[in-house]
Design a protein around this motif. Structure first.
Motif, PDB file in Angstrom:
ATOM      1  N   ARG A 122      24.598  40.433  37.837  1.00  0.00           N
ATOM      2  CA  ARG A 122      24.223  41.828  37.573  1.00  0.00           C
ATOM      3  C   ARG A 122      22.936  42.207  38.302  1.00  0.00           C
ATOM      4  O   ARG A 122      22.805  43.327  38.802  1.00  0.00           O
ATOM      5  CB  ARG A 122      24.069  42.040  36.069  1.00  0.00           C
ATOM      6  CG  ARG A 122      25.365  41.883  35.289  1.00  0.00           C
ATOM      7  CD  ARG A 122      25.202  42.249  33.836  1.00  0.00           C
ATOM      8  NE  ARG A 122      24.912  43.668  33.667  1.00  0.00           N
ATOM      9  CZ  ARG A 122      24.716  44.247  32.484  1.00  0.00           C
ATOM     10  NH1 ARG A 122      24.758  43.501  31.379  1.00  0.00           N
ATOM     11  NH2 ARG A 122      24.472  45.523  32.411  1.00  0.00           N
ATOM     12  N   SER A 123      22.005  41.263  38.372  1.00  0.00           N
ATOM     13  CA  SER A 123      20.762  41.517  39.104  1.00  0.00           C
ATOM     14  C   SER A 123      21.033  41.726  40.589  1.00  0.00           C
ATOM     15  O   SER A 123      20.465  42.638  41.218  1.00  0.00           O
ATOM     16  CB  SER A 123      19.794  40.351  38.894  1.00  0.00           C
ATOM     17  OG  SER A 123      18.631  40.510  39.666  1.00  0.00           O
ATOM     18  N   LEU A 124      21.896  40.906  41.158  1.00  0.00           N
ATOM     19  CA  LEU A 124      22.241  41.040  42.578  1.00  0.00           C
ATOM     20  C   LEU A 124      23.003  42.339  42.847  1.00  0.00           C
ATOM     21  O   LEU A 124      22.811  42.974  43.902  1.00  0.00           O
ATOM     22  CB  LEU A 124      23.073  39.833  43.025  1.00  0.00           C
ATOM     23  CG  LEU A 124      22.336  38.490  43.049  1.00  0.00           C
ATOM     24  CD1 LEU A 124      23.308  37.346  43.291  1.00  0.00           C
ATOM     25  CD2 LEU A 124      21.241  38.487  44.121  1.00  0.00           C
ATOM     26  N   ALA A 172      41.031  51.934  42.985  1.00  0.00           N
ATOM     27  CA  ALA A 172      41.485  50.696  43.624  1.00  0.00           C
ATOM     28  C   ALA A 172      40.645  49.503  43.173  1.00  0.00           C
ATOM     29  O   ALA A 172      41.176  48.405  42.936  1.00  0.00           O
ATOM     30  CB  ALA A 172      41.423  50.838  45.144  1.00  0.00           C
ATOM     31  N   LEU A 173      39.344  49.704  43.027  1.00  0.00           N
ATOM     32  CA  LEU A 173      38.455  48.637  42.583  1.00  0.00           C
ATOM     33  C   LEU A 173      38.778  48.226  41.150  1.00  0.00           C
ATOM     34  O   LEU A 173      38.873  47.024  40.829  1.00  0.00           O
ATOM     35  CB  LEU A 173      36.998  49.090  42.687  1.00  0.00           C
ATOM     36  CG  LEU A 173      35.931  48.108  42.200  1.00  0.00           C
ATOM     37  CD1 LEU A 173      35.995  46.808  42.989  1.00  0.00           C
ATOM     38  CD2 LEU A 173      34.536  48.737  42.312  1.00  0.00           C
ATOM     39  N   ASN A 174      38.957  49.212  40.292  1.00  0.00           N
ATOM     40  CA  ASN A 174      39.278  48.936  38.899  1.00  0.00           C
ATOM     41  C   ASN A 174      40.621  48.216  38.784  1.00  0.00           C
ATOM     42  O   ASN A 174      40.774  47.267  37.987  1.00  0.00           O
ATOM     43  CB  ASN A 174      39.314  50.249  38.112  1.00  0.00           C
ATOM     44  CG  ASN A 174      39.564  50.027  36.626  1.00  0.00           C
ATOM     45  OD1 ASN A 174      38.829  49.323  35.959  1.00  0.00           O
ATOM     46  ND2 ASN A 174      40.624  50.638  36.113  1.00  0.00           N
ATOM     47  N   ILE A 275      30.660  42.164  33.501  1.00  0.00           N
ATOM     48  CA  ILE A 275      30.377  42.180  34.941  1.00  0.00           C
ATOM     49  C   ILE A 275      31.238  43.215  35.646  1.00  0.00           C
ATOM     50  O   ILE A 275      30.791  43.853  36.614  1.00  0.00           O
ATOM     51  CB  ILE A 275      30.604  40.784  35.553  1.00  0.00           C
ATOM     52  CG1 ILE A 275      29.695  39.753  34.892  1.00  0.00           C
ATOM     53  CG2 ILE A 275      30.348  40.808  37.053  1.00  0.00           C
ATOM     54  CD1 ILE A 275      29.775  38.369  35.500  1.00  0.00           C
ATOM     55  N   ALA A 276      32.485  43.408  35.196  1.00  0.00           N
ATOM     56  CA  ALA A 276      33.360  44.406  35.820  1.00  0.00           C
ATOM     57  C   ALA A 276      32.739  45.794  35.741  1.00  0.00           C
ATOM     58  O   ALA A 276      32.786  46.573  36.713  1.00  0.00           O
ATOM     59  CB  ALA A 276      34.727  44.397  35.134  1.00  0.00           C
ATOM     60  N   MET A 277      32.126  46.107  34.603  1.00  0.00           N
ATOM     61  CA  MET A 277      31.464  47.399  34.468  1.00  0.00           C
ATOM     62  C   MET A 277      30.278  47.510  35.422  1.00  0.00           C
ATOM     63  O   MET A 277      30.044  48.567  36.030  1.00  0.00           O
ATOM     64  CB  MET A 277      31.007  47.596  33.023  1.00  0.00           C
ATOM     65  CG  MET A 277      30.383  48.953  32.739  1.00  0.00           C
ATOM     66  SD  MET A 277      29.978  49.183  30.988  1.00  0.00           S
ATOM     67  CE  MET A 277      31.634  49.150  30.280  1.00  0.00           C
ATOM     68  N   SER A 278      29.559  46.403  35.585  1.00  0.00           N
ATOM     69  CA  SER A 278      28.417  46.408  36.504  1.00  0.00           C
ATOM     70  C   SER A 278      28.884  46.606  37.944  1.00  0.00           C
ATOM     71  O   SER A 278      28.225  47.295  38.734  1.00  0.00           O
ATOM     72  CB  SER A 278      27.639  45.096  36.381  1.00  0.00           C
ATOM     73  OG  SER A 278      27.088  44.953  35.087  1.00  0.00           O
TER      74      SER A 278
END
Length: 287
Positions: A122-124, A172-174, A275-278
């Motif tokens: 998430r930081s990256l 597409a990403l989701n 992480i998916a939300m991030s």
């Protein structure tokens, strides 16, 4: 992008094909359960006057007309009757598949601390360092890392795609993340149904053994006329209680382990969603 997704699918399918096959393992466990019942629990050494029985098992000895009584706990369990090997099979099945689930979920959790991995990725992402985040996924080597890696790979491909607008890219990403998650879940949940089923069935089978034991006890109570056969009566009651104890114990262990593994799977799923939300937020911000 499609080539990468296909490659990831093949890797996930290869992982799903591993693990224990219940159709093969359960019959083997049943055979082991019968052997334990006959030759371990039914060993003449577990009974008084073992010299009358000879070698092998009580089941294969000429015990007709002989007053044979158990003198150890194993002998007492043997006297539980024909339902006991089934309950032993259930217990062994719970143990074997629980060990398998523990190993699989341990591998799925990957290397290192999962919470630290989530924080690092998430930081990256907040710094738009996608390549560094992909390197973290390669080091993690778990289900969460696999899903995140697929999402980040799609992220990179979409960021250079000029044929789609931003809304289409987000869709597409989701979709890529959801597909990667869907491919990982069967591996995590495989054989969980066995533990769930045995948590209920073991109690029902034990109840069957209890009823059989009580039938024998009441038969002994009524067949003796005015003087009930105390030995047969106590044997029937002990058979009923032995089956009850084995069934309740197996069911309790199965339910506890099922809930434990379910909580582990839910934890992994939560990390993936986090992480998916991030990833989606980062893509919306930097693209």
């Amino acid at each position: 992008m499609e080539m990468n997704v296909s490659k990831n699918d093949e890797q996930v399918i290869a992982r799903k094909s591993g693990g224990l096959n219940p159709a093969i393992i359960i019959p083997i466990i049943f055979a082991i359960g019968i052997c334990i019942y006959l030759f371990v629990l039914g060993s003449p050494g577990n009974f008084k006057d073992a010299d009358k029985l000879g070698a092998g098992s009580v089941a294969f000895s000429d015990v007709e007309g002989k007053d044979i009584h158990p003198e150890s706990f194993l002998g007492i369990i043997y006297k539980g009757g024909v339902i006991v090997p089934i309950l032993i099979t259930f217990m062994l099945t719970v143990i074997v598949f629980s060990i398998e689930r523990a190993l699989v979920l341990g591998r799925a959790a990957g290397k290192g601390n999962l919470d630290n991995f989530v924080i690092q990725v998430r930081s990256l992402l907040n710094q738009n360092k996608i390549d560094e985040a992909l390197e973290e996924c390669d080091r993690q080597q778990g289900s969460v890392g696999n899903v995140v890696k697929e999402g980040l790979t799609t992220y990179k491909a979409l960021s250079h795609d000029t044929t789609l607008n931003k809304e289409q890219k987000m869709v597409a990403l989701n979709k890529a993340i959801e597909e990667a998650t869907t491919l990982e879940m069967p591996m995590l949940e495989k054989n969980m149904m066995i533990l769930s089923t045995l948590g209920t069935v073991a109690t029902l089978v034990a109840l069957l053994g209890t009823v059989i034991g009580m039938i024998k006890a009441f038969f002994a109570l009524g067949s003796g006329g005015g003087t009930p056969d105390a030995a047969a009566l106590s044997t029937g009651i002990s058979e009923a209680l032995i089956n009850t104890a084995l069934g309740i114990g197996t069911s309790a262990i199965a339910i506890i382990l099922y809930n434990f593994f379910t909580s582990k799977i839910d934890g992994l799923t939560y990390k993936i969603d986090e992480i998916a939300m991030s990833i989606q937020q980062s893509f919306a911000e930097f693209n």
